[in-house]
Write a protein that holds these residues in place. Structure first.
Motif, PDB file in Angstrom:
ATOM      1  N   ALA A  34      31.933  21.347  12.740  1.00  0.00           N
ATOM      2  CA  ALA A  34      32.062  21.463  14.198  1.00  0.00           C
ATOM      3  C   ALA A  34      30.685  21.606  14.839  1.00  0.00           C
ATOM      4  CB  ALA A  34      32.936  22.666  14.547  1.00  0.00           C
ATOM      5  N   VAL A  35      29.878  22.508  14.315  1.00  0.00           N
ATOM      6  CA  VAL A  35      28.553  22.744  14.892  1.00  0.00           C
ATOM      7  C   VAL A  35      27.687  21.496  14.751  1.00  0.00           C
ATOM      8  CG1 VAL A  35      26.414  24.054  14.636  1.00  0.00           C
ATOM      9  CG2 VAL A  35      28.612  25.234  14.574  1.00  0.00           C
ATOM     10  N   ARG A  36      27.723  20.891  13.569  1.00  0.00           N
ATOM     11  CA  ARG A  36      26.890  19.717  13.333  1.00  0.00           C
ATOM     12  C   ARG A  36      27.221  18.597  14.322  1.00  0.00           C
ATOM     13  NH1 ARG A  36      28.609  18.106   8.512  1.00  0.00           N
ATOM     14  NH2 ARG A  36      28.339  20.171   7.599  1.00  0.00           N
ATOM     15  N   SER A  37      28.495  18.280  14.471  1.00  0.00           N
ATOM     16  CA  SER A  37      28.850  17.148  15.340  1.00  0.00           C
ATOM     17  C   SER A  37      28.724  17.508  16.822  1.00  0.00           C
ATOM     18  CB  SER A  37      30.259  16.643  15.022  1.00  0.00           C
ATOM     19  OG  SER A  37      31.177  17.699  14.972  1.00  0.00           O
ATOM     20  N   PHE A  38      29.024  18.754  17.155  1.00  0.00           N
ATOM     21  CA  PHE A  38      28.923  19.189  18.550  1.00  0.00           C
ATOM     22  C   PHE A  38      27.456  19.194  18.997  1.00  0.00           C
ATOM     23  CE2 PHE A  38      29.739  22.493  21.971  1.00  0.00           C
ATOM     24  CZ  PHE A  38      30.620  21.729  22.691  1.00  0.00           C
ATOM     25  N   VAL A  39      26.587  19.679  18.147  1.00  0.00           N
ATOM     26  CA  VAL A  39      25.154  19.690  18.443  1.00  0.00           C
ATOM     27  C   VAL A  39      24.621  18.261  18.522  1.00  0.00           C
ATOM     28  CG1 VAL A  39      22.871  20.161  17.459  1.00  0.00           C
ATOM     29  CG2 VAL A  39      24.583  21.969  17.562  1.00  0.00           C
ATOM     30  N   ARG A  40      25.063  17.433  17.598  1.00  0.00           N
ATOM     31  CA  ARG A  40      24.581  16.059  17.592  1.00  0.00           C
ATOM     32  C   ARG A  40      24.946  15.360  18.893  1.00  0.00           C
ATOM     33  NH1 ARG A  40      26.028  14.088  12.029  1.00  0.00           N
ATOM     34  NH2 ARG A  40      27.993  13.658  13.069  1.00  0.00           N
ATOM     35  N   TRP A  41      26.153  15.597  19.366  1.00  0.00           N
ATOM     36  CA  TRP A  41      26.563  14.992  20.635  1.00  0.00           C
ATOM     37  C   TRP A  41      25.686  15.500  21.777  1.00  0.00           C
ATOM     38  CZ3 TRP A  41      28.919  16.631  25.354  1.00  0.00           C
ATOM     39  CH2 TRP A  41      29.397  15.583  26.139  1.00  0.00           C
ATOM     40  N   HIS A  42      25.439  16.795  21.826  1.00  0.00           N
ATOM     41  CA  HIS A  42      24.631  17.365  22.907  1.00  0.00           C
ATOM     42  C   HIS A  42      23.181  16.902  22.854  1.00  0.00           C
ATOM     43  CE1 HIS A  42      28.030  20.031  23.742  1.00  0.00           C
ATOM     44  NE2 HIS A  42      27.471  20.221  24.910  1.00  0.00           N
ATOM     45  N   ALA A  43      22.712  16.519  21.663  1.00  0.00           N
ATOM     46  CA  ALA A  43      21.333  16.031  21.544  1.00  0.00           C
ATOM     47  C   ALA A  43      21.279  14.526  21.827  1.00  0.00           C
ATOM     48  CB  ALA A  43      20.790  16.335  20.158  1.00  0.00           C
ATOM     49  N   GLU A  44      22.098  13.765  21.112  1.00  0.00           N
ATOM     50  CA  GLU A  44      22.084  12.307  21.292  1.00  0.00           C
ATOM     51  C   GLU A  44      22.435  11.907  22.723  1.00  0.00           C
ATOM     52  OE1 GLU A  44      24.810  10.896  18.395  1.00  0.00           O
ATOM     53  OE2 GLU A  44      23.304  10.843  16.806  1.00  0.00           O
ATOM     54  N   ARG A  45      23.464  12.532  23.242  1.00  0.00           N
ATOM     55  CA  ARG A  45      23.908  12.212  24.589  1.00  0.00           C
ATOM     56  C   ARG A  45      23.491  13.313  25.555  1.00  0.00           C
ATOM     57  NH1 ARG A  45      25.366   7.816  23.755  1.00  0.00           N
ATOM     58  NH2 ARG A  45      25.278   7.577  25.992  1.00  0.00           N
ATOM     59  N   HIS A  46      22.244  13.756  25.436  1.00  0.00           N
ATOM     60  CA  HIS A  46      21.836  14.910  26.244  1.00  0.00           C
ATOM     61  C   HIS A  46      21.812  14.596  27.729  1.00  0.00           C
ATOM     62  CE1 HIS A  46      17.993  12.843  25.678  1.00  0.00           C
ATOM     63  NE2 HIS A  46      17.598  13.439  26.762  1.00  0.00           N
ATOM     64  N   THR A  47      21.669  13.341  28.068  1.00  0.00           N
ATOM     65  CA  THR A  47      21.715  12.972  29.492  1.00  0.00           C
ATOM     66  C   THR A  47      23.108  13.292  30.053  1.00  0.00           C
ATOM     67  OG1 THR A  47      20.286  11.143  28.882  1.00  0.00           O
ATOM     68  CG2 THR A  47      21.180  11.134  31.096  1.00  0.00           C
ATOM     69  N   THR A  48      24.105  12.767  29.392  1.00  0.00           N
ATOM     70  CA  THR A  48      25.482  13.065  29.803  1.00  0.00           C
ATOM     71  C   THR A  48      25.787  14.556  29.706  1.00  0.00           C
ATOM     72  OG1 THR A  48      26.181  10.930  28.938  1.00  0.00           O
ATOM     73  CG2 THR A  48      27.905  12.548  29.346  1.00  0.00           C
TER      74      THR A  48
END
Lengths: 208, 208
Positions: free
Chosen positions: A101-115
DNA sequence: AACGAGGGTGAGCAAGCGCTTAGATCCTCG
DNA sequence: CGAGGATCTAAGCGCTTGCTCACCCTCGTT
């Protein structure tokens, strides 16, 4: 017709649920502008200009500027919740699911940090009903993380004194990634995801 | 004349370095307004109104609205850095100093979450030179936390794989408190400080 | 060829913005 | 008391904002 389009780079294309194409272009332009300058500092002319259209074109597809923000916020929160639930409902021990959960949630917030920046930090710019709707989605995200922690604690995997306090801390840690993450930075989104998953496991008393 | 005034409640009065009194009233009003609605959504009329003055009065004490934000941001960052340094330079083991840093830093972000919200989330509204000045202060905060982690790792007290990544995570966790903290919430600022200090010690591999 | 529907535009309106100015009022001190 | 600077207000300037309106262009259907 593929359900999820792909760019040459292999990155999945978001916003493909937004049609017609002009409406999507406007929405993508709005995400960029809101992320860079904030909702209130962004003008409808700026959004339309980035999308290569006249200011009036915006109002063919969206009733107001706030409706645009709401659409962005809603889709983003849905995606974020989907990521958390996929991990929470997966197989494996509670520790594995928490790390996932943390890995994928963080990845989303980093990769798609604009959104993510718009989704997480422009909540107050929404009207009252729209804000209430989004707050409910956040409560569900919180409950999802809490559920993993409770299961891990019940199974004796985790050592947590304060489940709901720890859930807030975990989510908070992940969300704040979108504030400071920078594509030019030293770390990739993946690396931060791995690091954070490790830190969170330590928080709940799991040794590697 | 006391160096730090006190309210009947015992809370120390911030902003007492801002004089004259009218300038302080305007600044306090601005902090409230910026925290509630954001810098760009706040009008100079609103600030002046909250301070019980006419719109023009603002420009006697501040050249622009942005200068007001800069004063708030500067004083807030100075205070935040002071808190971190006091803990880092204190006595005791690295673990004690880290726990102290987190406890007091979190408490400040919770108790003064109105100010903290402006300080932490309105950076982009500053002009280029002012923003650069503030970013430098943030770098020093980061370095202060990193220093404690390095000392603890060198002394064999801590088990940290990635010192600078962990430093970012610790600061990030604390800062985000100002986003979600609410005076009506279940937890007091002190309780969150204690909880977070515990979580952070676990992150660096210290057992209780 | 004629049509209707819907996406698009240029021009612009009413309201609200940050900020300025002219002048009234207050406070301090010789 | 009375001069002079500091402080504050009423009025408002020039500009930008979110949004609208009258009109045009494109295109599938008849």
């Amino acid at each position: 017709m593929s359900a999820a389009e792909e760019t040459p780079g292999g990155e999945d294309v978001p916003w493909d649920e937004v049609t017609p194409e002009a409406a999507r272009r406007l929405l993508v332009a709005a995400v960029e502008a809101f992320a860079e300058r904030g909702y209130h500092a962004t003008t409808t002319r700026d959004i339309a200009g980035r999308a290569g259209m006249s200011p009036a074109a915006l109002y063919i597809h969206y009733k107001t500027k706030e409706e645009l923000l709401h659409r962005i916020s809603r889709i983003g929160h849905d995606k974020a919740l989907e990521i958390l639930r996929a991990a929470a409902d997966g197989d494996g021990t509670a520790a594995e699911r928490l790390a996932d959960a943390v890995r994928s949630f963080v990845r989303w917030h980093a990769e798609r940090h604009t959104t993510a920046r718009v989704v997480q930090y422009e909540l107050d710019a929404l009207g009252p009903e729209h804000r209430a709707e989004i707050i409910e989605l956040r409560r569900e995200s919180d409950a999802t993380v809490r559920r993993i922690l409770e299961e891990g604690a019940a199974a004796g995997e985790f050592d947590v004194l304060d489940v709901s306090g720890t859930a807030v801390a975990v989510l908070s840690l992940c969300i704040d990634v979108s504030r400071w993450f920078n594509t030019q930075g030293r770390r990739t989104a993946d690396e931060i995801g791995v690091l954070y998953a490790d830190l969170v496991l330590r928080m709940v008393g799991v040794q590697k």
